[in-house]
Design an enzyme around this catalytic site. Structure first.
Site, mmCIF file in Angstrom:
data_model
loop_
_atom_site.group_PDB
_atom_site.id
_atom_site.type_symbol
_atom_site.label_atom_id
_atom_site.label_comp_id
_atom_site.label_asym_id
_atom_site.label_seq_id
_atom_site.Cartn_x
_atom_site.Cartn_y
_atom_site.Cartn_z
ATOM 1 N N ARG A 1 30.750 -32.725 -15.501
ATOM 2 C CA ARG A 1 31.821 -33.350 -14.706
ATOM 3 C C ARG A 1 31.243 -34.419 -13.777
ATOM 4 O O ARG A 1 31.654 -34.548 -12.620
ATOM 5 C CB ARG A 1 32.585 -32.316 -13.883
ATOM 6 C CG ARG A 1 33.146 -31.156 -14.650
ATOM 7 C CD ARG A 1 34.337 -31.521 -15.512
ATOM 8 N NE ARG A 1 34.903 -30.329 -16.094
ATOM 9 C CZ ARG A 1 34.548 -29.849 -17.303
ATOM 10 N NH1 ARG A 1 33.662 -30.484 -18.060
ATOM 11 N NH2 ARG A 1 35.116 -28.757 -17.763
ATOM 12 N N GLU A 5 36.440 -30.650 -7.253
ATOM 13 C CA GLU A 5 36.304 -31.544 -8.414
ATOM 14 C C GLU A 5 37.058 -32.879 -8.270
ATOM 15 O O GLU A 5 36.473 -33.933 -8.499
ATOM 16 C CB GLU A 5 36.759 -30.818 -9.690
ATOM 17 C CG GLU A 5 36.548 -31.660 -10.926
ATOM 18 C CD GLU A 5 36.960 -30.959 -12.199
ATOM 19 O OE1 GLU A 5 36.268 -30.022 -12.611
ATOM 20 O OE2 GLU A 5 37.978 -31.361 -12.792
ATOM 21 N N SER A 65 41.751 -28.309 -12.565
ATOM 22 C CA SER A 65 40.809 -27.452 -11.832
ATOM 23 C C SER A 65 40.465 -28.101 -10.503
ATOM 24 O O SER A 65 40.032 -29.255 -10.476
ATOM 25 C CB SER A 65 39.515 -27.263 -12.624
ATOM 26 O OG SER A 65 39.809 -26.762 -13.893
#
Ligand code: FAD
Ligand code: NAP
Length: 342
Positions: free
Chosen positions: A166, A332, A237
């Site tokens: 990520r 995130e 998320s």
């Protein structure tokens, strides 16, 4: 065509949290000439600038200073390299999921595990989108960028993009590289990736599932677990899955035998959703915001929520995880304007 700036522009429909953010100035970018024009304008009158795709990985404040530019550069080109391999070049403004589906319709495979991820093609390399054991970095050949610091337009190789979990060069250098096109290397020969148990189980009745079946299974599983941003605001998320060392993992495993964690090199990747769920947060609701009832990793806006409320909830969750497991959760999505994590 010259740029059509709009002032005091509501971004409510342009961020999947559905926050009622107002941009001081908004502009849609449809052509490369407009990219250059925007660059010249900002150079003449320096101000904060946010490049926006589908707004599905952003936590926006109520007031957004400076300019928000939505990147809508279109285009799709398919080149056959040999009997198996295909090179696909997509404009940054193409919708990601629609592109995955359109390629599948042309019997071009390799992106099926990444179905139903919201947002634009140009944002996908920013956090190296990933799902069910596949990341865009695995399928990417090059990324075309307009370098905001030099006003040059060039291609970066996959190695240049320095993809991580990520993470990427783009995420680590916000505001530097405006992605204009993405080039993928895909396949005509099916090669399903079924490393994730829920996907494998969903296809257990098929010995060699076709990529179309994988695509449909991914869509089915995601629809059953994830809130649709059109119904309930969210940014997917909210926390990354943390990496911990082997000793820490063993300590937690002794205390919590049902801990969900996967070996990752010399570390263990812990399912952040499991940690949050274990502390009883799943389904929590505080005012307009909460934790999704089917997926503890997803913070939601039931309507009328804002960034401060999500920040406060995120801060409480991070604190409780820190106290219970000695793990520091990392957020995130990107906060804009940027801020220190609560
Ligand atoms: P935005 O939110 O608009 O922007 C994200 C970042 O990219 C910002 O920093 C922005 O400035 C920058 N950016 C946008 N366009 C450009 C450009 N052209 N050039 C350079 N920078 C740019 N993510 C996953 O990895 N896996 C998943 O499975 C997944 N599932 C999700 C499910 C749901 C329901 C939701 C809401 C989100 C999910 N996400 C997932 C997160 C998100 O969809 C992805 O990160 C997606 O790539 C963001 O695209 P976007 O166009 O909405 O980006
Ligand atoms: P899940 O299948 O319930 O699994 C829980 C976690 O365990 C996932 O986060 C996943 O990590 C990890 N995991 C599961 N099987 C694994 C394996 N075989 N090897 C390594 N790690 C494994 O997860 P979920 O929440 O339903 O999500 C399914 C997939 O979609 C995941 O890949 C997830 O990342 C992705 N997704 C991402 C977002 C987002 O916004 N980023 C939102 C929804 C779904 P990884 O997350 O590292 O894959």
């Amino acid at each position: 065509m010259s740029l059509a700036y709009q002032h005091g522009y509501s971004l409510k429909a342009l961020n999947t949290f559905g926050f009622d953010a107002v941009a001081e100035r908004f502009v849609a970018i449809d052509t490369l000439d407009q990219v250059r024009e925007l660059h010249a304008d900002i150079r003449r009158k320096p101000q904060p600038l946010l490049w926006l795709g589908g707004g599905s990985n952003l936590v926006l404040a109520d007031q957004i200073p400076g300019t928000v530019a939505q990147i809508r550069l279109r285009g799709r080109r398919i080149e056959t390299l040999n009997s198996d391999e295909v090179r696909v070049t997509l404009g940054a403004g193409e919708n990601w999921h629609a592109s995955v589906e359109a390629l599948l319709d042309e019997d071009i495979f390799g992106l099926e595990n990444l179905a139903l991820i919201p947002g634009a093609v140009g944002s996908a390399p920013v956090q190296n989108i990933g799902a069910y054991g596949v990341e865009i970095g695995d399928r990417l050949e090059a990324v075309e960028v307009f370098d905001w610091s030099s006003a040059e337009h060039y291609w970066l190789s996959r190695e240049d993009c320095a993809f991580g979990y990520r993470d990427s060069l783009f995420k680590r250098n916000p505001g530097r590289y405006l992605i204009t096109r993405v080039r993928l290397r895909l396949n005509r020969r099916p090669a399903p990736v079924l490393t994730y148990a829920p996907l494998r189980q969903a296809l257990a009745d098929q010995s060699e599932p076709h990529p179309r079946a994988v695509f449909e299974a991914v869509c089915r599983i995601r629809r059953s677990k994830l809130p649709d941003p059109a119904q309930i605001g969210n940014a997917g998320s909210f926390f990354k899955n943390p990496l911990i060392d082997a000793a820490h993992h063993q300590q937690l495993r002794d205390r919590f035998p049902d801990l969900v964690a996967y070996p990752d090199g010399r570390h263990y990747k812990v399912a952040a959703g499991w940690l949050i769920d274990r502390l009883g947060w799943k389904g929590y609701r505080g005012g307009a915001v909460g934790v999704h009832r089917h997926q503890a990793l997803v913070l939601v806006n039931y309507g009328g929520g804002n960034r401060q409320q999500i920040e406060a909830l995120s801060g409480r969750i991070r604190r409780s995880v820190r106290e219970a497991f000695a793990i520091e959760l990392e957020v995130e999505p990107g906060f804009y304007p940027p801020t220190v994590q609560p």
